[in-house]
Design a protein around this motif. Sequence first.
Motif, short mmCIF file in Angstrom:
data_model
loop_
_atom_site.label_atom_id
_atom_site.label_comp_id
_atom_site.label_asym_id
_atom_site.label_seq_id
_atom_site.Cartn_x
_atom_site.Cartn_y
_atom_site.Cartn_z
N ASN A 49 7.27 -1.32 6.04
CA ASN A 49 7.84 -0.59 4.91
C ASN A 49 8.82 -1.50 4.16
OD1 ASN A 49 9.90 0.93 3.51
ND2 ASN A 49 8.87 2.75 4.31
N GLY A 50 8.55 -1.75 2.89
CA GLY A 50 9.34 -2.70 2.10
C GLY A 50 10.82 -2.34 2.07
N ALA A 51 11.13 -1.05 1.84
CA ALA A 51 12.53 -0.63 1.71
C ALA A 51 13.28 -0.82 3.02
CB ALA A 51 12.59 0.83 1.27
N GLU A 52 12.59 -0.46 4.09
CA GLU A 52 13.21 -0.59 5.40
C GLU A 52 13.46 -2.07 5.74
OE1 GLU A 52 14.51 1.66 7.25
OE2 GLU A 52 15.00 0.26 8.88
N TRP A 65 6.86 -8.57 -1.75
CA TRP A 65 6.34 -9.38 -0.64
C TRP A 65 5.48 -8.50 0.29
CZ3 TRP A 65 6.94 -8.93 4.64
CH2 TRP A 65 6.44 -10.00 5.41
N ALA A 66 6.01 -7.30 0.58
CA ALA A 66 5.30 -6.40 1.49
C ALA A 66 3.97 -5.97 0.89
CB ALA A 66 6.16 -5.19 1.81
N ALA A 67 4.00 -5.66 -0.41
CA ALA A 67 2.77 -5.20 -1.07
C ALA A 67 1.72 -6.32 -1.05
CB ALA A 67 3.08 -4.80 -2.51
N ARG A 68 2.17 -7.54 -1.31
CA ARG A 68 1.25 -8.67 -1.33
C ARG A 68 0.67 -8.90 0.06
NH1 ARG A 68 4.01 -13.72 -2.54
NH2 ARG A 68 5.74 -12.29 -2.79
N ARG A 69 1.55 -8.75 1.04
CA ARG A 69 1.15 -8.96 2.42
C ARG A 69 0.06 -7.95 2.81
NH1 ARG A 69 3.35 -11.73 7.04
NH2 ARG A 69 1.50 -11.57 8.34
N ARG A 70 0.29 -6.72 2.37
CA ARG A 70 -0.69 -5.67 2.66
C ARG A 70 -2.03 -5.99 2.03
NH1 ARG A 70 3.22 -1.84 2.99
NH2 ARG A 70 3.53 -1.80 0.75
N ARG A 71 -1.98 -6.38 0.75
CA ARG A 71 -3.23 -6.69 0.04
C ARG A 71 -3.94 -7.86 0.69
NH1 ARG A 71 -0.80 -5.19 -5.03
NH2 ARG A 71 0.01 -7.28 -5.26
N ALA A 72 -3.14 -8.87 1.08
CA ALA A 72 -3.74 -10.06 1.68
C ALA A 72 -4.48 -9.68 2.96
CB ALA A 72 -2.67 -11.10 1.98
N GLU A 73 -3.93 -8.68 3.69
CA GLU A 73 -4.61 -8.27 4.92
C GLU A 73 -5.89 -7.52 4.63
OE1 GLU A 73 -1.77 -6.31 7.37
OE2 GLU A 73 -0.86 -8.21 7.98
N GLN A 74 -5.84 -6.77 3.52
CA GLN A 74 -7.07 -6.06 3.15
C GLN A 74 -8.17 -7.06 2.80
OE1 GLN A 74 -5.68 -3.58 0.03
NE2 GLN A 74 -4.72 -2.13 1.44
N VAL A 75 -7.80 -8.14 2.11
CA VAL A 75 -8.77 -9.17 1.72
C VAL A 75 -8.98 -10.06 2.93
CG1 VAL A 75 -9.30 -10.98 0.09
CG2 VAL A 75 -7.82 -9.11 -0.59
N ASP A 76 -9.71 -9.56 3.86
CA ASP A 76 -9.80 -10.08 5.21
C ASP A 76 -9.32 -11.51 5.42
OD1 ASP A 76 -12.06 -10.62 3.68
OD2 ASP A 76 -13.17 -11.19 5.47
N GLY A 77 -8.23 -11.58 6.16
CA GLY A 77 -7.70 -12.86 6.61
C GLY A 77 -7.24 -13.78 5.51
N ASN A 78 -7.72 -14.99 5.54
CA ASN A 78 -7.16 -16.01 4.66
C ASN A 78 -7.91 -16.11 3.34
OD1 ASN A 78 -9.50 -16.99 5.57
ND2 ASN A 78 -8.73 -19.00 6.21
N ALA A 79 -8.88 -15.21 3.11
CA ALA A 79 -9.67 -15.32 1.87
C ALA A 79 -8.80 -14.94 0.68
CB ALA A 79 -10.89 -14.43 1.94
N LEU A 80 -8.24 -15.91 0.06
CA LEU A 80 -7.36 -15.65 -1.07
C LEU A 80 -8.20 -15.45 -2.33
CD1 LEU A 80 -4.28 -15.57 -1.14
CD2 LEU A 80 -4.36 -17.77 -2.31
N SER A 81 -9.38 -15.99 -2.31
CA SER A 81 -10.23 -15.86 -3.49
C SER A 81 -11.46 -15.05 -3.13
CB SER A 81 -10.66 -17.23 -3.97
OG SER A 81 -11.39 -17.85 -2.94
N ARG A 82 -11.93 -14.26 -4.06
CA ARG A 82 -13.06 -13.40 -3.81
C ARG A 82 -13.93 -13.38 -5.05
NH1 ARG A 82 -11.91 -7.35 -2.40
NH2 ARG A 82 -10.28 -7.92 -3.84
#
Length: 518
Positions: free
Chosen positions: A350-353, A373-390
């Motif tokens: 949780n970003g606020a926490e 940072w938290a939101a980006r981190r979450r999205r990065a996890e959705q985009v399985d692993g290290n795949a920054l480009s899709r």
Amino acid sequence: MRDAFRPSALVPRGFAVDDAACDAAGLLITVRAANKTSACPECGSICTRVHSRYRRRLADLPMAGKPLRLVVLARRFHCDATLCGRRIFAERFDAAVLAPWGRRTARLDHIIHHLGLALGGRPAASLARRLRLPVSNDTLLRVVRRHGGSRFLPPTVIGIDDWAWRRNQRYGTIICDLERRKTIALLPDREPATAQAWLSDQPQIAVVARDRGGGYAVATAKALPQATQVADRWHLMENASRAFLDAVRKSMRQIRAAIGAATIDPDLLTAAERIQYEGYLHREDTNAAILGLAKDGVTIKEIVRRTGHSRNLVRRVLRGQRSDVFRVRESSLELYLPWLDAQWAAGQCNGAELWRRLKTQGFRGCLRVVAEWAARRRRAEQVDGNALSRAPSARTIARFMTIGRDSLSKSETVTVAAVESGVPQLVEARSIIADFRAMIRKKALANLEPWLARARPSLVASFANGVMKDHAAVSAAITSPWSNGQTEGQITKLKLVKRQMYGRGKIDLLQARVIGAV
Ligand SMILES: [Zn+2]
């Protein structure tokens, strides 16, 4: 000078008013024929000898907001013509005023017909009640059916297409007179035999606009071998777009390889980084444009004039001194990242926490930095692993490649550029499809053969083969002024009427409403 008002002006032509009364049910006007004589319906001779009288009750248009009934004091006549088989007949009135066995005056019938056409049975009946028209739901539909025979002027140019009674289940056929811009027939199915039977009865038809391929081509060829068939331009354009999409689909493996690591998903960047990224892309664009011009042999002076960039900048680009690399900026979080990662791994997402806890660690930045940072981190996890480009979907790529650079964002431009340089066959396919569209738009028939020659070995070969098979009709589509465009419009109108009938319409009623309503 104004004429004096006569009561007979209120009743249909040819009647004289005898009496008028008013009761709870409305107005009651007693009339009789103004003529002293009547023509025998059998032999046509004018008869004068009255046999008897009777009362005929009719509904008429309401008057002053009250329902109006007419009582006609009608006569029976003797026919005295020696050779006539008819001895006695009931007097006839002008058919434009009152039909022989009519229960309504023609003027009321006319209004009911149009009410039925416009609104269909039940809604028309409820409006009729408000208008004080004495008519039921069933009567309305009967009147519409009775008037809605398939009377139409024999067409010479028609459009034929299918329409859905019920999507994916049941289809009918619509036929439009393209010259008079009218629907003239609805057929209950889309079988070639049904269309063929209808077309055979109209040998004067010279032009048939129809969609590409399918049963209507066969039906037309059999029923009207001499008629020119025109492939529908709207469908051709649609098929062309689809052909390009298919080409993109077929090339997805190469596209993914071409995009590779060249893309950075902008969603995974912070707002500040995104601005930087756009700047980077912008610089890359400028560089590419300048290098492109130089490659074509344009002088530096000329490049400066065309692009509006400074001479200095152009020179630096050409010397390769401005090829910068996009870097993610160091942020105020840098110091705390190991701690944040540990928290994240421990399940605190949780970003606020996180921000509250981070403050106790001495962090001075605001909540937004941590939340992003938290939101980006979450999205990065959705985009399985290290795949920054899709790679985007085939449909998206096809759209990016065809909508023109001006409407693309910078990152989309980068994607398109990567695809274009990595999969040159797609660029060729795009240009072939664009040429096809231009050929149709400009009516450039001479381009058809060269186009086919170019398209057949390309990624859109199957589309080219389809055009080849339907060569005559496609040629006609390029040169002929006729197209099924307006048939599409009529189908829209038909769907509207069909929906008003709550899907319960029978074909004759639908036909009466669609064809009668024009
Ligand atoms: Zn007679």
